[in-house]
Design an enzyme around this catalytic site. Sequence first.
Site, PDB file in Angstrom:
ATOM      1  N   GLU A  28      78.743  10.618  58.042  1.00 52.04           N
ATOM      2  CA  GLU A  28      79.896  10.137  57.272  1.00 52.04           C
ATOM      3  C   GLU A  28      81.100  10.482  58.136  1.00 52.04           C
ATOM      4  O   GLU A  28      81.618  11.596  58.092  1.00 52.04           O
ATOM      5  CB  GLU A  28      79.995  10.846  55.909  1.00 52.04           C
ATOM      6  CG  GLU A  28      81.085  10.249  55.037  1.00 52.04           C
ATOM      7  CD  GLU A  28      82.082  11.251  54.465  1.00 52.04           C
ATOM      8  OE1 GLU A  28      82.987  10.812  53.758  1.00 52.04           O
ATOM      9  OE2 GLU A  28      81.992  12.463  54.731  1.00 52.04           O
ATOM     10  N   ASP A  37      77.966  15.258  55.876  1.00 53.51           N
ATOM     11  CA  ASP A  37      79.244  15.123  55.170  1.00 53.51           C
ATOM     12  C   ASP A  37      80.404  15.472  56.108  1.00 53.51           C
ATOM     13  O   ASP A  37      80.329  16.451  56.856  1.00 53.51           O
ATOM     14  CB  ASP A  37      79.220  16.097  53.972  1.00 53.51           C
ATOM     15  CG  ASP A  37      80.394  15.907  53.039  1.00 53.51           C
ATOM     16  OD1 ASP A  37      80.528  14.810  52.479  1.00 53.51           O
ATOM     17  OD2 ASP A  37      81.177  16.869  52.863  1.00 53.51           O
TER      18      ASP A  37
HETATM   19  C1  NOJ Z   1      82.618  13.255  51.342  1.00 52.10           C
HETATM   20  C2  NOJ Z   1      81.782  13.173  50.100  1.00 52.10           C
HETATM   21  O1  NOJ Z   1      81.159  11.911  50.042  1.00 52.10           O
HETATM   22  C3  NOJ Z   1      82.726  13.407  48.938  1.00 52.10           C
HETATM   23  O2  NOJ Z   1      82.124  13.133  47.699  1.00 52.10           O
HETATM   24  C4  NOJ Z   1      83.237  14.821  49.017  1.00 52.10           C
HETATM   25  O3  NOJ Z   1      84.208  15.027  48.001  1.00 52.10           O
HETATM   26  C5  NOJ Z   1      83.882  15.104  50.367  1.00 52.10           C
HETATM   27  N1  NOJ Z   1      83.127  14.590  51.467  1.00 52.10           N
HETATM   28  C6  NOJ Z   1      84.045  16.589  50.573  1.00 52.10           C
HETATM   29  O4  NOJ Z   1      82.802  17.187  50.771  1.00 52.10           O
END
Ligand code: NOJ
Length: 543
Positions: free
Chosen positions: A276, A212
């Site tokens: 991500e 993440d």
């Molecule tokens: C990306 C995640 O996919 C999302 O759902 C989240 O709110 C943010 N990162 C913060 O962790």
Amino acid sequence: MTVHNPSPPTSDDGWWRSAAIYQVYLRSFADANGDGIGDLAGLRERLPYLRDLGVDALWLTPFYPSPMIDGGYDVADYRDIDPMFGTLTEFDDVIVAAHAIGLRIIVDLVPNHTSNAHPWFQAALAAAPGSLERARYHFAAGRGAAGELPPNDWESIFGGPAWTRLPDGQWYLHLFDSAQPDLNWRNPEVRAEFEDVLRFWLDRGVDGFRIDVAHGMIKAEGLPDVGFGQQTGQRQVELLGKSRLPYFDQDEVHDIYRAWRPILDSYPGGRMAVAEAWAETPQRLARYISPDELHQAFSFDFLDAHWSADSFRKVIDSALAESAVINAPTTWVLSNHDKQRHVTRYGDGPAGLRRARAAALLMLALPGCAYVYQGEELGLPEVLDLPDDLRQDPQYLRTGQSRDGCRVPIPWSGKLAPYGFSPAGSTPSWLPAPDTWRELSVAAQTGVPDSTLELYRTALRIRRTHPALSTAAAQIVWEETRPGILAFTRAAGGTTLTCVVNIGDAPLVSTEYGELLVASTALTREGSGYLIPVDAAAWFERC
Ligand code: NOJ
């Protein structure tokens, strides 16, 4: 502690290069205990569905103990399961059961921030400014005569300032909600802790991690102002992926992944990680998947592409070119739990669904790895009219923009909501499914030849078994036709597969492409070929 570590299905280290990976948003997938929230036992019961769908692996969104301010992306304990989702034993059971039927499991790791309920943050709150406890996060004095202004101009991705002030006068940084304080990754203790967390889950048998906010852990030295947001009047979040922000995509973040890669490589069976990550250019994004860092990075440019042949062509060419340079696979994605579902993005209603089905054939024919977000195989649209008081997304509370509409529980069967998501007589599901989803349930679509579910099943089966699609080779050859048409061919084992997508303004005759394998909509015969209507796609084979 090392728990039994069941062997993954094969020992092919490059399995992730051409895999189809299904994203399970756990609290909306399947509820076994009847509390209206999806759980691990529900997932375990539905594993055969996922095997039959034809995917290779699952990505599970966070299941850790959490106050659930941000759907579990606010982690209070990185080595346990929230009771809402089950227990560590149930997690182990999912791993064993998934591996037994050939499915791998990737878990979500949230290293940029913890929950404010995490023991580290609680200790930091109880400690004095300048203490070792506060050095695990970003605490700073404010600006202004009495420190009444935030330390810099950084904005939260969820809206508003990225700083919150404590009663003792110090401010702490949170790039997301104020309940998600950012960790200080320049502190070696933080690095050591997460290396241990990686090992904890690898020892339990996970096949990989989705990282993440992989671009966010290192902040520019001195925490300088962004500045240009004030000049343009734009919100900083609008610059994400377009400009370099001092809190994202800093060069030193790559040191973290260079330390993680040997850990992943020290385990057998091809353990992997997908980033991500948002970066300014495809070149900077590719740095996350250098051979000594992570394995994949989502191509969000593909997800963001408009419904136009030019837009897709540009994104595909650029992603494939960057991947070729570093010999990493491209990682395609159309929807996830943060974005409006693509049926709705492409126009909603029958037109949106028609395009979404064509987009699925486009994505699944491309070389590399493809991620399928739960429910896209059912053609689910975004739920736009949820009651406001049921919305839970913290972004909604800060900006009015909600991601809840793509997180509505999956319809499995039956005529009444929640359509088999929970056992009969359960607490209502945490978000209500609309009446129209009765026709979209798994049971309603199973065995119906022109359903979206059967389209995905067919396409995933061909993708797995056809030599030209199952190869990890990344070459595609564009067939230059006319504007509005995307047509490319992949070849292997003496056969070719051509994917044709009509995003133009008139039907196209398929004559020269070969035998029809699958189409996103029923095709009519035209001479010795087929008529591919506008907003439709088809795969053809030549042996
Ligand atoms: C990306 C995640 O996919 C999302 O759902 C989240 O709110 C943010 N990162 C913060 O962790």
